[in-house]
Scaffold this active site. Sequence first.
Site, PDB file in Angstrom:
ATOM      1  N   ASP A 149      25.353  62.051   5.777  1.00 49.46           N
ATOM      2  CA  ASP A 149      25.448  60.555   5.675  1.00 49.46           C
ATOM      3  C   ASP A 149      25.024  59.973   6.890  1.00 49.46           C
ATOM      4  O   ASP A 149      25.590  60.273   8.121  1.00 49.46           O
ATOM      5  CB  ASP A 149      26.814  60.424   5.429  1.00 49.46           C
ATOM      6  N   HIS A 156      26.527  47.106  10.535  1.00 48.85           N
ATOM      7  CA  HIS A 156      27.776  47.760  10.262  1.00 48.85           C
ATOM      8  C   HIS A 156      28.253  48.590  11.698  1.00 48.85           C
ATOM      9  O   HIS A 156      29.435  48.486  11.862  1.00 48.85           O
ATOM     10  CB  HIS A 156      27.517  48.783   9.143  1.00 48.85           C
ATOM     11  N   GLU A 221      32.199  52.116   0.892  1.00 46.21           N
ATOM     12  CA  GLU A 221      31.112  51.920   1.405  1.00 46.21           C
ATOM     13  C   GLU A 221      29.619  51.643   0.848  1.00 46.21           C
ATOM     14  O   GLU A 221      29.276  52.436  -0.260  1.00 46.21           O
ATOM     15  CB  GLU A 221      30.661  52.799   2.671  1.00 46.21           C
ATOM     16  N   GLU A 223      26.131  51.996  -0.028  1.00 46.13           N
ATOM     17  CA  GLU A 223      25.179  52.786   0.548  1.00 46.13           C
ATOM     18  C   GLU A 223      23.920  52.989  -0.530  1.00 46.13           C
ATOM     19  O   GLU A 223      24.235  52.985  -1.615  1.00 46.13           O
ATOM     20  CB  GLU A 223      25.640  54.038   1.093  1.00 46.13           C
ATOM     21  N   ASP A 255      30.476  55.835  -0.506  1.00 43.83           N
ATOM     22  CA  ASP A 255      30.935  56.679   0.414  1.00 43.83           C
ATOM     23  C   ASP A 255      32.552  56.133   0.506  1.00 43.83           C
ATOM     24  O   ASP A 255      33.018  55.614   1.524  1.00 43.83           O
ATOM     25  CB  ASP A 255      30.273  56.883   1.669  1.00 43.83           C
ATOM     26  N   ARG A 259      40.308  54.469   5.877  1.00 42.57           N
ATOM     27  CA  ARG A 259      40.293  53.981   7.342  1.00 42.57           C
ATOM     28  C   ARG A 259      41.269  54.473   8.487  1.00 42.57           C
ATOM     29  O   ARG A 259      41.039  54.547   9.492  1.00 42.57           O
ATOM     30  CB  ARG A 259      40.149  52.500   7.127  1.00 42.57           C
ATOM     31  N   GLN A 262      40.795  57.933   8.876  1.00 36.49           N
ATOM     32  CA  GLN A 262      39.572  58.087   9.846  1.00 36.49           C
ATOM     33  C   GLN A 262      39.877  57.517  11.408  1.00 36.49           C
ATOM     34  O   GLN A 262      38.972  58.426  12.175  1.00 36.49           O
ATOM     35  CB  GLN A 262      38.369  57.070   9.383  1.00 36.49           C
ATOM     36  N   LYS A 275      36.504  60.956   4.345  1.00 38.39           N
ATOM     37  CA  LYS A 275      35.422  60.703   3.650  1.00 38.39           C
ATOM     38  C   LYS A 275      34.997  61.930   2.639  1.00 38.39           C
ATOM     39  O   LYS A 275      34.440  61.517   1.618  1.00 38.39           O
ATOM     40  CB  LYS A 275      34.134  60.787   4.743  1.00 38.39           C
ATOM     41  N   THR A 279      32.947  60.748  -3.692  1.00 37.44           N
ATOM     42  CA  THR A 279      31.734  59.911  -3.312  1.00 37.44           C
ATOM     43  C   THR A 279      31.152  59.692  -4.725  1.00 37.44           C
ATOM     44  O   THR A 279      30.932  60.821  -5.469  1.00 37.44           O
ATOM     45  CB  THR A 279      30.668  60.668  -2.475  1.00 37.44           C
ATOM     46  N   GLU A 395      34.857  45.544   7.456  1.00 35.56           N
ATOM     47  CA  GLU A 395      34.370  44.498   8.095  1.00 35.56           C
ATOM     48  C   GLU A 395      34.566  42.962   7.276  1.00 35.56           C
ATOM     49  O   GLU A 395      35.009  42.037   7.821  1.00 35.56           O
ATOM     50  CB  GLU A 395      32.548  44.376   7.942  1.00 35.56           C
TER      51      GLU A 395
HETATM   52 MN    MN Z   1      29.031  56.228   4.825  1.00 37.34          MN
END
Ligand code: MN
Length: 458
Positions: A149, A156, A221, A223, A255, A259, A262, A275, A279, A395
């Site tokens: 990834d 971002h 996420e 992507e 993804d 948080r 993380q 993560k 997915t 975000e």
């Molecule tokens: Mn990602």
Amino acid sequence: MSAAQSPGDAGAQRLNATHDPALKSWIAAANRPRGDFPIQNLPFGIFRRAGTPEPFRGGVAIGDQVLDLGALHELRQVSGSAADALRACTEPTLNAFMALGTDAWSVLRAELSRLLREDAKDASPLRSTLVPQADAEFAVPARIGDYTDFYSSIYHATAVGALFRPDNPLLPNYKWVPIAYHGRASSIRVSGQEFRRPRGQVKPAGAEFPQLVPTQRLDYELEVGVFIGTGNALGHPVSIDRAEQHVFGLCLLNDWSARDVQAWEYQPLGPFLAKNFATTLSPWIVTLEALAPYRTSWSRPAGDPQPLDYLDSPQVRQSGAVDVQLEVYIDTARMRAEGTPSHRLARSNFRHSYWTVAQMVAHHTVNGCNLEAGDLLGSGTQSGPAADEAGSLLELTVGGKQLLTLASGETRTFLADGDRVTLRGWCEKPGYAQVGFGEAAGTVLPATQDPKENQNAK
Ligand code: MN
């Protein structure tokens, strides 16, 4: 030969008869304006009739149907090198077809385009090879050996960096290195994935010790996924000029990210359990050839460093980016129960990416690392320059500090149990057909069992 004349990349980006916007199909639904799957698209996936023990095999989306490539192969209507490519598509993954390379992909695409045109001769036997998409179940389209990834949106990276490190948002390597981490392939599933809210080790602000709890900051996420077609031998880097010859096509990728986990675990080696629990991919891979009309120029903002030579070429500058419009929708359990339409959280576009697909491939292999057919690259969260072009809740809610109000009146900072997130993507350009990626949807289930409780129960 200069980079601009490089045969492969120019080939993948060159327009041909399959892109003709005037083409129509004898499958009426393929001709509806603004549909995802007109005859100019022809994306590949792996499917079978839902609820049957049929083997999974290759299919191509056309209108609201799947053209069954296994059944087409049995019709013996296709000959020559297109027949060899078609035979590879009868397998339960696309790996063998991907490994055949650009010429095989292109020959089969041309043949399918010819067979599906409204003026096609001998169209009637093909009707027996159609399966309504509504009756199909899909599988992850390739056996993914490795998943990497990237982190290719500078918007971002800057927004997230500001939340995790207010004094130092963008690390000094960002504008030089296409940053990535090696992810995990085993938990990748196709659209429709349901997964349990992961538990993880978190350390809330002010807490003396970390604790193991269900994540309270579950996020998505937005992507773009990149499927590698032909690999490279170990020890043999892929040059930027040849990088796109190794790329089969693009899909949508969510993804999912925890948080709070993380934030506690990511230093010094990057994402791990935050993560790798789920997915989600869209079922269809839109080939690089199908995306040729929507290629666009790539450049560096004034004042930013230019990439090192191995990441730069005239082709990258001229048409290295892809104009893919992206959207994220949410619907909660209550919205589904009440029939409230999905709430759009954000729009963005892959053309904002700081690094191109070719740069990702060239960088990934520059040390001799070998990519293999069916390997998957994630683009990283594709946030754009505007605040509402954010590709994650992290975000959109400024790190969970601003409540989002949904169409149902419910509010969110991060995802709740029962929430379903759906990614959509498409390309459009005046004078060309609109081609879509379908969708990548996934639903959050209540948390996994506490391993301690599990232990006590025994
Ligand atoms: Mn990602």
